[in-house]
Scaffold this active site. Structure first.
Site, PDB file in Angstrom:
ATOM      1  NE  ARG B  51       0.286   1.457   3.365  1.00  0.00           N
ATOM      2  CZ  ARG B  51       1.230   2.319   3.673  1.00  0.00           C
ATOM      3  NH1 ARG B  51       2.507   1.935   3.757  1.00  0.00           N
ATOM      4  NH2 ARG B  51       0.969   3.592   3.880  1.00  0.00           N
ATOM      5  CB  ALA B  53       0.144   6.835  -3.831  1.00  0.00           C
ATOM      6  CG  ASP B 238      -3.156   7.793  -1.361  1.00  0.00           C
ATOM      7  OD1 ASP B 238      -3.181   8.358  -0.242  1.00  0.00           O
ATOM      8  OD2 ASP B 238      -2.702   6.647  -1.532  1.00  0.00           O
ATOM      9  CE  LYS B 249      -4.992   5.387   4.299  1.00  0.00           C
ATOM     10  NZ  LYS B 249      -5.813   4.488   3.488  1.00  0.00           N
TER      11      LYS B 249
END
Lengths: 347, 347
Positions: B51, B53, B238, B249
């Site tokens: 996980r 980006a 992201d 997030k």
């Protein structure tokens, strides 16, 4: 309907013993711990078997009643002096909720006036504190619900419900009353780390009453408010200073800032026993810090990296300027400040 | 020092296979999952083995390389057409991080130009994406650290570290560089519910580098900022829209509002592969919603009341007006807006 609402009782006095619903086990287990002496009550408060400022106050009052009965049975002459150690024990069980000290002081004031066998009188006073809290919650429910205009979603943080009080709840009392009046489309509840009072307690309480509740991570509140559905953030309080600053569960201040940013109104619902006129501002309220392990572990299992430290203050202070309304059983204070709070308290 | 920093690698290419550090098991276990085909990589992204980006982008690039090799081995003539299904599979693995689509597009652009056996060229391109990300992080570390004046505490949210990138990290790259320069007295990390990236990943990474880190509940950020020690909130991203709106997030937007309220500055650290000039504003960024169970259960155990619902968006958008600096490998954009972002991207 009122019968259903009254089913959730966190603190129950039965024939000389205090039954405390163990809130550490909810919602998976409904188990009452029976306290037969003041040490048991103090431990129950310290270890969060019972939590929520008004419920702590009610439990402490019964604790004093048990302490008086025990000291009087030991020593019919010197009980009044002996019971002071018990009051200190209770007072030291948790530092932030002022209702604890308020209840102890109210019991002490009675004790100082008593002659002869004090046992019936102290139980009667504790029962009055209990009943008055329930009545206050119903009154605040009406007053708070009246502030909500068009049907909307509301948001709450932590648990300021029946479980946190003698029954019905403060913030959740308003939400119950507003829901009954058709004003609540949806309740959003922060999960409320680290203790998850939202997930474990608030969701459980509201589901029992058939009120629609959706949980969210504490960090998701801003994203939720941006959607525009939520019009009110409704919370309880553990102590309110003379200027209207509000101490409540950690995360409340965070949510209050976010609410103001989005034009969501903040309603604080608390009985006047929560108001501490001896403190000029919220800066003076002692903030309890609990064990790091509440963040570093979960359900007894390690979650954080070995060696990591945590900062775990469990309350914060929301300045009065972020509060739109304080709802008490004596009335509503809009845009609270020192002058308005003083006027409320001398009424 | 740089060797130590490089020890944490979430995505490692070894002889035709991709090793992904299983971030679901950290910090308790350090286990690599070996992906030998594109389906394995897509599953690793979807299931959050990997996980962050930039790390997702790097993993996807290697996934494309594996797909090309497999399709070419099957069919030396029609591989280019056959690999399209693999690119789609990868693109559908997660919706929010634009680095995923950016990496796929960059690999596709290469593929369209290739003649003959494509296998070496695609691996070389994926390795370049990997190496460029690491280099970008080191450059951003320098640029971001230069923005921090006097020694202070900094705060971060989620994990934008070595684990979320090819190495060194974006937000944590800046924190590493600033710490090495003696500018960081303490790092505060939100635990970052529901996935606890702060507790599980950020604390683990920083402890490995000997950087002091203290965790806090996501709701405690406002109370922390009020203490005055924290001067910068430093996060990754992201996806960044053309106007400088920052998707990151869930909880970032909440923290950003609180930072502004307290005069704490917000630094967003992300390579230009995170910037999506095709979206005019953050409102257009698709926000992934994950399973309710991420909130209702913990470690496979129920925590919320049976029947409770949860709302689980895992990203939010912070408007550019709340961002003080976007740090990229091409340079720093202060008080970002559409004009400044466009100037950065045409350089």
């Amino acid at each position: 309907m009122s019968q259903q609402v009254d089913q959730v009782r966190a603190v129950i006095w039965v024939e000389g013993a205090l039954r405390l619903l163990d809130q550490r086990l909810l919602p998976l287990e409904q188990h009452y711990i029976v306290c037969t002496d003041v040490a048991g009550v103090a431990a129950g408060i310290r270890d969060m078997v019972v939590r929520g400022a008004p419920a702590i106050g009610v439990a402490a009052a019964y604790g004093v009643a048990m302490a008086v009965a025990a000291r009087y049975a030991e020593n019919g002459a010197g009980w009044r002096q002996a019971v002071e150690a018990d009051l200190t024990l209770l007072a030291e069980s948790r530092p932030t909720a002022v209702n604890l000290f308020w209840a102890i002081e109210r019991m002490r004031a009675l004790i100082e006036k008593l002659d002869g066998d004090p046992r019936q009188a102290v139980v009667a006073e504790a029962c009055r504190i209990d009943a008055e809290d329930l009545a206050a919650n119903r009154r605040m429910g009406e007053l708070g619900a009246a502030l909500i205009g068009a049907r909307c979603a509301v948001m709450t943080h932590c648990n300021a419900g029946a479980l946190a009080t003698a029954g019905y709840g403060t913030a959740l009392g308003v939400i119950r009353a507003a829901h009954a009046a058709g004003k609540v489309s949806q309740v959003y509840a922060d999960e409320t780390r680290p203790w998850l009072q939202g997930s474990r307690l608030t969701a459980w309480e509201l589901l029992q009453d058939g009120i629609p509740v959706t949980l969210l991570a504490d960090g998701a509140g801003a994203h939720l408010m941006k959607q525009g559905e939520v019009k009110w953030l409704i919370v309880g309080s553990d102590r309110i200073a003379a200027n209207g600053d509000v101490c409540n569960k950690i995360g409340t201040y965070h949510a209050a800032i976010t609410a103001r940013y989005h034009g969501v109104k903040l309603m604080v619902v608390a009985p006047t026993s929560t108001i501490d006129m001896s403190l000029a501002s919220g800066e003076e309220i002692p903030i309890e810090a609990r064990d790091e392990d509440e963040l570093l572990t979960f359900g007894g299992k390690q979650v954080a990296a070995t060696g990591a430290r945590a900062w775990n203050p469990v309350f914060d202070v929301t300045p009065a300027e972020l509060v739109d309304a304080i709802v008490t059983e004596r009335g509503v204070v809009l845009q609270p400040n020192a002058e308005k709070m003083a006027a409320l308290m001398v009424e």
